[in-house]
Design an enzyme around this catalytic site. Structure first.
Site, PDB file in Angstrom:
ATOM      1  N   TRP A  31      43.384  38.868  43.489  1.00  0.00           N
ATOM      2  CA  TRP A  31      43.064  38.963  41.711  1.00  0.00           C
ATOM      3  C   TRP A  31      44.492  39.375  41.278  1.00  0.00           C
ATOM      4  CZ3 TRP A  31      39.950  39.599  37.552  1.00  0.00           C
ATOM      5  CH2 TRP A  31      38.318  38.946  37.797  1.00  0.00           C
ATOM      6  N   GLU A  67      38.082  45.503  47.455  1.00  0.00           N
ATOM      7  CA  GLU A  67      38.051  45.103  48.770  1.00  0.00           C
ATOM      8  C   GLU A  67      39.248  45.787  49.452  1.00  0.00           C
ATOM      9  OE1 GLU A  67      37.223  42.581  46.556  1.00  0.00           O
ATOM     10  OE2 GLU A  67      35.320  42.831  47.119  1.00  0.00           O
ATOM     11  N   CYS A  89      46.309  45.036  41.447  1.00  0.00           N
ATOM     12  CA  CYS A  89      46.389  44.938  39.962  1.00  0.00           C
ATOM     13  C   CYS A  89      45.026  44.782  39.165  1.00  0.00           C
ATOM     14  CB  CYS A  89      47.472  43.947  39.713  1.00  0.00           C
ATOM     15  SG  CYS A  89      47.643  43.881  37.849  1.00  0.00           S
ATOM     16  N   ILE A  91      43.539  44.933  35.686  1.00  0.00           N
ATOM     17  CA  ILE A  91      44.094  44.884  34.272  1.00  0.00           C
ATOM     18  C   ILE A  91      42.795  45.496  33.450  1.00  0.00           C
ATOM     19  CG2 ILE A  91      44.626  43.479  32.426  1.00  0.00           C
ATOM     20  CD1 ILE A  91      46.517  41.816  34.319  1.00  0.00           C
ATOM     21  N   GLU A  94      37.525  43.930  29.118  1.00  0.00           N
ATOM     22  CA  GLU A  94      36.626  44.333  27.837  1.00  0.00           C
ATOM     23  C   GLU A  94      35.543  45.043  28.377  1.00  0.00           C
ATOM     24  OE1 GLU A  94      35.820  40.552  25.611  1.00  0.00           O
ATOM     25  OE2 GLU A  94      37.831  40.542  25.011  1.00  0.00           O
ATOM     26  N   THR A  95      35.316  45.025  29.472  1.00  0.00           N
ATOM     27  CA  THR A  95      34.326  46.004  30.261  1.00  0.00           C
ATOM     28  C   THR A  95      34.804  47.049  30.903  1.00  0.00           C
ATOM     29  OG1 THR A  95      34.468  44.587  32.360  1.00  0.00           O
ATOM     30  CG2 THR A  95      33.105  43.537  30.459  1.00  0.00           C
ATOM     31  N   HIS A  97      34.842  47.258  34.120  1.00  0.00           N
ATOM     32  CA  HIS A  97      34.739  46.997  35.375  1.00  0.00           C
ATOM     33  C   HIS A  97      36.131  47.791  35.869  1.00  0.00           C
ATOM     34  CE1 HIS A  97      31.646  44.232  35.243  1.00  0.00           C
ATOM     35  NE2 HIS A  97      31.689  44.342  36.599  1.00  0.00           N
ATOM     36  N   PHE A 122      48.551  54.053  47.921  1.00  0.00           N
ATOM     37  CA  PHE A 122      47.671  53.357  46.632  1.00  0.00           C
ATOM     38  C   PHE A 122      48.977  52.691  45.953  1.00  0.00           C
ATOM     39  CE2 PHE A 122      46.489  53.851  42.448  1.00  0.00           C
ATOM     40  CZ  PHE A 122      45.211  53.383  42.485  1.00  0.00           C
ATOM     41  N   ARG A 136      56.270  46.264  35.819  1.00  0.00           N
ATOM     42  CA  ARG A 136      56.122  46.923  36.988  1.00  0.00           C
ATOM     43  C   ARG A 136      56.024  46.562  38.485  1.00  0.00           C
ATOM     44  NH1 ARG A 136      54.501  48.835  32.409  1.00  0.00           N
ATOM     45  NH2 ARG A 136      54.691  51.118  31.808  1.00  0.00           N
TER      46      ARG A 136
HETATM   47  N1  RBF Z   1      39.996  42.794  40.896  1.00  0.00           N
HETATM   48  C1  RBF Z   1      41.144  42.967  40.945  1.00  0.00           C
HETATM   49  O1  RBF Z   1      41.983  43.324  41.829  1.00  0.00           O
HETATM   50  N2  RBF Z   1      41.821  43.034  39.420  1.00  0.00           N
HETATM   51  C2  RBF Z   1      40.910  42.912  38.358  1.00  0.00           C
HETATM   52  O2  RBF Z   1      41.657  43.335  37.349  1.00  0.00           O
HETATM   53  C3  RBF Z   1      39.694  42.564  38.547  1.00  0.00           C
HETATM   54  N3  RBF Z   1      38.837  42.406  37.554  1.00  0.00           N
HETATM   55  C4  RBF Z   1      37.714  42.310  37.654  1.00  0.00           C
HETATM   56  C5  RBF Z   1      36.909  42.093  36.556  1.00  0.00           C
HETATM   57  C6  RBF Z   1      35.380  41.964  36.866  1.00  0.00           C
HETATM   58  C7  RBF Z   1      34.340  41.803  35.685  1.00  0.00           C
HETATM   59  C8  RBF Z   1      34.800  41.785  38.089  1.00  0.00           C
HETATM   60  C9  RBF Z   1      33.253  41.439  38.276  1.00  0.00           C
HETATM   61  C10 RBF Z   1      35.640  41.796  39.062  1.00  0.00           C
HETATM   62  C11 RBF Z   1      36.971  42.093  38.905  1.00  0.00           C
HETATM   63  N4  RBF Z   1      37.734  42.167  40.197  1.00  0.00           N
HETATM   64  C12 RBF Z   1      39.326  42.397  39.937  1.00  0.00           C
HETATM   65  C13 RBF Z   1      37.481  41.850  41.331  1.00  0.00           C
HETATM   66  C14 RBF Z   1      36.918  42.996  42.123  1.00  0.00           C
HETATM   67  O3  RBF Z   1      38.037  43.799  42.667  1.00  0.00           O
HETATM   68  C15 RBF Z   1      36.325  42.391  43.460  1.00  0.00           C
HETATM   69  O4  RBF Z   1      36.775  41.579  44.191  1.00  0.00           O
HETATM   70  C16 RBF Z   1      34.933  41.898  43.442  1.00  0.00           C
HETATM   71  O5  RBF Z   1      34.219  42.631  42.229  1.00  0.00           O
HETATM   72  C17 RBF Z   1      33.896  41.572  44.230  1.00  0.00           C
HETATM   73  O6  RBF Z   1      33.603  42.998  45.147  1.00  0.00           O
END
Ligand code: RBF
Length: 159
Positions: A31, A67, A89, A91, A94-95, A97, A122, A136
Site C-alpha cells: 500500500w 500484514e 505507510c 495515510i 476519512e475513516t 482505519h 517499526f 519523510r
Molecule cells: N494499508 C496501508 O499500508 N496503508 C494505508 O493507508 C491503508 N489504508 C487502508 C484503508 C482502508 C479503508 C482499508 C480497508 C485498508 C487499508 N490498508 C492500508 C490495508 C491494510 O493494511 C490491510 O492490507 C487490509 O486491511 C487487509 O488486511
C-alpha cells in the site's frame, strides 16, 4: 536521532557493531508503494553502507501495513535472521482505519520482537497526506527507511 529541525535522518554512528555477518529481513507493505519503495531503498542502502552483505538482506512484500506483523514473524522465527525491519505507510483517511491499522501493527511488531528476542523495527510512516509521507521518504525531512535500518544496526549491539 529525530531532531528539532525535523531532519529525521540524523543519527550518531559511534561504536556501531560489525554487521558483515548479520542477516536482515526487510518486510515492505505494498500500500502506498511509491512511498514504501523509497523507504526500502533507504533501508537497503543504509545496511550496505554500514557493512551488511547484499546476500544477507532478504526482502519480502506484504499487501498492506496490517500484514507487517505476520510478515515480520515469518522472518523473526528463522534462526539465521538477526533483525527484521518493517516498512509501511498509513495515510490518515476519512475513516478510522488508519488508527486501527497503526495500533495493530505497532502492537504486533512489539509482540514479535519480544517473543523471538530479536530487534523488529517499526518503520511505518503515519502522515496526514502523501506529501508529508514523501517528505519523510527521501524528501526534505530525510528518509525514515535509513533511520529504521540504523535502528536495527544499533539494536544488534545488545543481542
Ligand atoms: N494499508 C496501508 O499500508 N496503508 C494505508 O493507508 C491503508 N489504508 C487502508 C484503508 C482502508 C479503508 C482499508 C480497508 C485498508 C487499508 N490498508 C492500508 C490495508 C491494510 O493494511 C490491510 O492490507 C487490509 O486491511 C487487509 O488486511
Amino acid at each position: 536521532m529525530s531532531s528539532a529541525d525535523k531532519n529525521l535522518s540524523v543519527f550518531s554512528t559511534d561504536a556501531l557493531p560489525d554487521i558483515s555477518g548479520r542477516t536482515f529481513a526487510i518486510v515492505v507493505a505494498e500500500w502506498n508503494h511509491e512511498v514504501t519503495e523509497k523507504l526500502y531503498e533507504g533501508a537497503y542502502q543504509t545496511l550496505l553502507d554500514y557493512g551488511a552483505k547484499a546476500g544477507n538482506i532478504i526482502r519480502a512484500n506484504v499487501p498492506g501495513s496490517y500484514e507487517l506483523s505476520f510478515g515480520a514473524q515469518v522472518f523473526a522465527r528463522k534462526e539465521q535472521v538477526d533483525a527484521v525491519i518493517a516498512l509501511g505507510c498509513v495515510i490518515q483517511g476519512e475513516t478510522k482505519h488508519n488508527d486501527y491499522i497503526n495500533h495493530a501493527v505497532a502492537h504486533g511488531l512489539t509482540e514479535v520482537s519480544l517473543k523471538y528476542n530479536k530487534p523488529v523495527i517499526f518503520g511505518v510512516l503515519t502522515p496526514n497526506n502523501q506529501e508529508q509521507a514523501l517528505d519523510r521518504a527521501g524528501g526534505k525531512h530525510g528518509n525514515k527507511g535509513d533511520e529504521a535500518a540504523m535502528t536495527a544496526i544499533k539494536m544488534l549491539k545488545l543481542v
